[in-house]
Design a protein around this motif. Sequence first.
Motif, PDB file in Angstrom:
ATOM      1  N   VAL A  29       0.859  -1.182   0.000  1.00  0.00           N
ATOM      2  CA  VAL A  29       0.000   0.000   0.000  1.00  0.00           C
ATOM      3  C   VAL A  29       0.894   1.230   0.000  1.00  0.00           C
ATOM      4  CG1 VAL A  29      -1.639   1.335   1.386  1.00  0.00           C
ATOM      5  CG2 VAL A  29      -1.911  -1.142   1.172  1.00  0.00           C
ATOM      6  N   THR A  30       0.519   2.233  -0.770  1.00  0.00           N
ATOM      7  CA  THR A  30       1.306   3.465  -0.847  1.00  0.00           C
ATOM      8  C   THR A  30       0.468   4.652  -0.360  1.00  0.00           C
ATOM      9  OG1 THR A  30       0.580   4.021  -3.088  1.00  0.00           O
ATOM     10  CG2 THR A  30       2.493   2.546  -2.872  1.00  0.00           C
ATOM     11  N   PRO A  31       1.125   5.744   0.050  1.00  0.00           N
ATOM     12  CA  PRO A  31       0.375   6.946   0.429  1.00  0.00           C
ATOM     13  C   PRO A  31      -0.542   7.446  -0.684  1.00  0.00           C
ATOM     14  CG  PRO A  31       2.624   7.110   1.217  1.00  0.00           C
ATOM     15  CD  PRO A  31       2.571   5.874   0.354  1.00  0.00           C
TER      16      PRO A  31
ATOM     17  N   ALA B 175      10.283   0.635   7.603  1.00  0.00           N
ATOM     18  CA  ALA B 175       9.953   1.790   8.437  1.00  0.00           C
ATOM     19  C   ALA B 175       9.507   2.983   7.602  1.00  0.00           C
ATOM     20  CB  ALA B 175      11.157   2.159   9.301  1.00  0.00           C
ATOM     21  N   ALA B 176      10.170   3.199   6.462  1.00  0.00           N
ATOM     22  CA  ALA B 176       9.791   4.332   5.608  1.00  0.00           C
ATOM     23  C   ALA B 176       8.390   4.146   5.041  1.00  0.00           C
ATOM     24  CB  ALA B 176      10.807   4.495   4.482  1.00  0.00           C
ATOM     25  N   ASP B 177       8.078   2.917   4.606  1.00  0.00           N
ATOM     26  CA  ASP B 177       6.723   2.621   4.119  1.00  0.00           C
ATOM     27  C   ASP B 177       5.683   2.967   5.180  1.00  0.00           C
ATOM     28  OD1 ASP B 177       7.632   1.488   1.677  1.00  0.00           O
ATOM     29  OD2 ASP B 177       7.868  -0.488   2.609  1.00  0.00           O
ATOM     30  N   LEU B 178       5.933   2.494   6.404  1.00  0.00           N
ATOM     31  CA  LEU B 178       4.959   2.667   7.479  1.00  0.00           C
ATOM     32  C   LEU B 178       4.803   4.135   7.860  1.00  0.00           C
ATOM     33  CD1 LEU B 178       5.946  -0.451   9.597  1.00  0.00           C
ATOM     34  CD2 LEU B 178       3.736  -0.070   8.483  1.00  0.00           C
ATOM     35  N   HIS B 179       5.906   4.875   7.904  1.00  0.00           N
ATOM     36  CA  HIS B 179       5.798   6.301   8.205  1.00  0.00           C
ATOM     37  C   HIS B 179       4.970   7.028   7.142  1.00  0.00           C
ATOM     38  CE1 HIS B 179       8.883   5.798  11.336  1.00  0.00           C
ATOM     39  NE2 HIS B 179       8.542   7.003  11.738  1.00  0.00           N
TER      40      HIS B 179
ATOM     41  N   ARG C 219      15.658  -9.519   7.138  1.00  0.00           N
ATOM     42  CA  ARG C 219      15.619  -8.267   7.884  1.00  0.00           C
ATOM     43  C   ARG C 219      14.494  -8.335   8.905  1.00  0.00           C
ATOM     44  NH1 ARG C 219      11.595  -4.756   5.338  1.00  0.00           N
ATOM     45  NH2 ARG C 219      10.894  -5.669   3.369  1.00  0.00           N
ATOM     46  N   PRO C 220      14.647  -7.629  10.017  1.00  0.00           N
ATOM     47  CA  PRO C 220      13.587  -7.631  11.028  1.00  0.00           C
ATOM     48  C   PRO C 220      12.413  -6.761  10.597  1.00  0.00           C
ATOM     49  CG  PRO C 220      15.376  -6.200  11.717  1.00  0.00           C
ATOM     50  CD  PRO C 220      15.841  -6.873  10.448  1.00  0.00           C
ATOM     51  N   ALA C 221      11.255  -7.051  11.138  1.00  0.00           N
ATOM     52  CA  ALA C 221      10.070  -6.261  10.833  1.00  0.00           C
ATOM     53  C   ALA C 221      10.090  -4.944  11.604  1.00  0.00           C
ATOM     54  CB  ALA C 221       8.810  -7.041  11.189  1.00  0.00           C
ATOM     55  N   ALA C 222       9.590  -3.897  10.966  1.00  0.00           N
ATOM     56  CA  ALA C 222       9.387  -2.606  11.630  1.00  0.00           C
ATOM     57  C   ALA C 222       7.949  -2.547  12.133  1.00  0.00           C
ATOM     58  CB  ALA C 222       9.638  -1.465  10.657  1.00  0.00           C
ATOM     59  N   THR C 223       7.736  -1.891  13.263  1.00  0.00           N
ATOM     60  CA  THR C 223       6.388  -1.742  13.789  1.00  0.00           C
ATOM     61  C   THR C 223       5.824  -0.368  13.459  1.00  0.00           C
ATOM     62  OG1 THR C 223       4.999  -1.746  15.768  1.00  0.00           O
ATOM     63  CG2 THR C 223       7.299  -1.052  16.059  1.00  0.00           C
ATOM     64  N   ALA C 224       4.542  -0.340  13.163  1.00  0.00           N
ATOM     65  CA  ALA C 224       3.874   0.930  12.876  1.00  0.00           C
ATOM     66  C   ALA C 224       3.843   1.839  14.095  1.00  0.00           C
ATOM     67  CB  ALA C 224       2.451   0.666  12.390  1.00  0.00           C
ATOM     68  N   LEU C 225       4.013   1.271  15.286  1.00  0.00           N
ATOM     69  CA  LEU C 225       4.008   2.085  16.501  1.00  0.00           C
ATOM     70  C   LEU C 225       5.162   3.076  16.529  1.00  0.00           C
ATOM     71  CD1 LEU C 225       3.110  -0.730  19.026  1.00  0.00           C
ATOM     72  CD2 LEU C 225       1.606   1.131  18.292  1.00  0.00           C
ATOM     73  N   ALA C 226       6.232   2.785  15.786  1.00  0.00           N
ATOM     74  CA  ALA C 226       7.356   3.721  15.725  1.00  0.00           C
ATOM     75  C   ALA C 226       6.990   4.997  14.988  1.00  0.00           C
ATOM     76  CB  ALA C 226       8.553   3.049  15.052  1.00  0.00           C
ATOM     77  N   ALA C 227       5.906   4.950  14.205  1.00  0.00           N
ATOM     78  CA  ALA C 227       5.492   6.127  13.442  1.00  0.00           C
ATOM     79  C   ALA C 227       4.539   7.017  14.224  1.00  0.00           C
ATOM     80  CB  ALA C 227       4.842   5.697  12.125  1.00  0.00           C
TER      81      ALA C 227
END
Length: 398
Positions: A163-165, A193-197, A223-231
């Motif tokens: 999914v993209t912005p 992380a960039a995708d999620l942000h 690679r490890p997963a990034a969490t959306a909570l970081a955004a």
Amino acid sequence: MSDLTDRQPLLSPRPSPRSDVEIYRMWEIYKAVNARVKAGGEVVSLLVGEPTLPPPARAAEAAIRALSDGRTIGYTEALGMTRLREGIAQLYRQRYELDIPVRRIAVTTGTSSGFMLAFMAAFEAGQTVAVAEPSYPAYRGALKAVDLVPHRLGTDAGTGYRVTPAMIDALPAQVAGLVIASPANPTGTMLDAADLHGIVAACRRRGLWLIVDELYHGVGYGRPAATALAAGDDVIVINGFSKYWGMTGWRIGWLALPDRLVQRVEALTGSLQISAPTLSQIAAIAALDCDDEMRARVAAYARNRDALLAALPRFGIDNFAPPDGAFYLYADVGGFTDDSVAFCRRMLDETGVVAAPGVDFDTAQGHRFIRLSFCMDAAVIDEAIRRLEPWFRAQNRR
């Protein structure tokens, strides 16, 4: 005086989306599998996303101790045992270097109830919620069950099912929220992380609630997963113990919530389920300390993934995105069929290998896809490849 049977209701009830909750077409395949087994036939199953190894040893031992000690296994607080919520908060510190306050963590009866609670807390009945497809079909069913209207947001292999912005910006005005997953079922797509942000920022611009399914975190390749909570702390994240920890039947999950939804979820939980199963919460506390055991399992999934990635081109299947995480391959079999349910039935009948039809995961394009699960023993994967390779070569292409 008129007959009561002739009277019409004063008000006609509003049609409810829940009347349109679909039965998974996968259940047709389950029935065929059961019939084949009952008749004495062999089945090599790549059908379900259920790890075949037992739960973490320490989790099982903790549950056995709790029962053997004669402890009363009663209710817990609605949001869950404090020790478990603290353990989940510690997980976020260790994995992601994030400090998620314990007050924002709610323990749920599996991720399924987590979705129901999140949807009821965030939305008003009748609102529209976008769902990225291909995706886990229960998102649509759960939305309809609580009188919400799912809206398909289609993705494809060309963009790795991301999914993209721009896709979010183009959603219809009536959409009030978005459901995504990373890593995703059935595609294994993992957003960085960039995708999620970018997705979180787009949802903020539109005033949308963002619900992110992170159930497959820990099951990643390279690679490890990034969490959306970081955004940001305005995202609703759902996770649980079913996949990485292999505790599907224990029915234990959690929500990481924005502060403004915590009280609503607590009230809903108390009304709908009182609390998550206490014995499962005890086991989950122990499971959080089993990373060494779980990493070995993920290494085994990686081996299975590589074997299937090498085999699919030999089958004549070349349209797929290699999964970044989870334990599925979502493959385009449109060169062989336009009916994935019939194709899976025929594959089962003629080879004994069973996979999931894509129609459950994508309401528009799933007729030409199948999902292959690889969370089982390597011998099962090798046998499936051995049987499928000559079978696919013998198929007539469309």
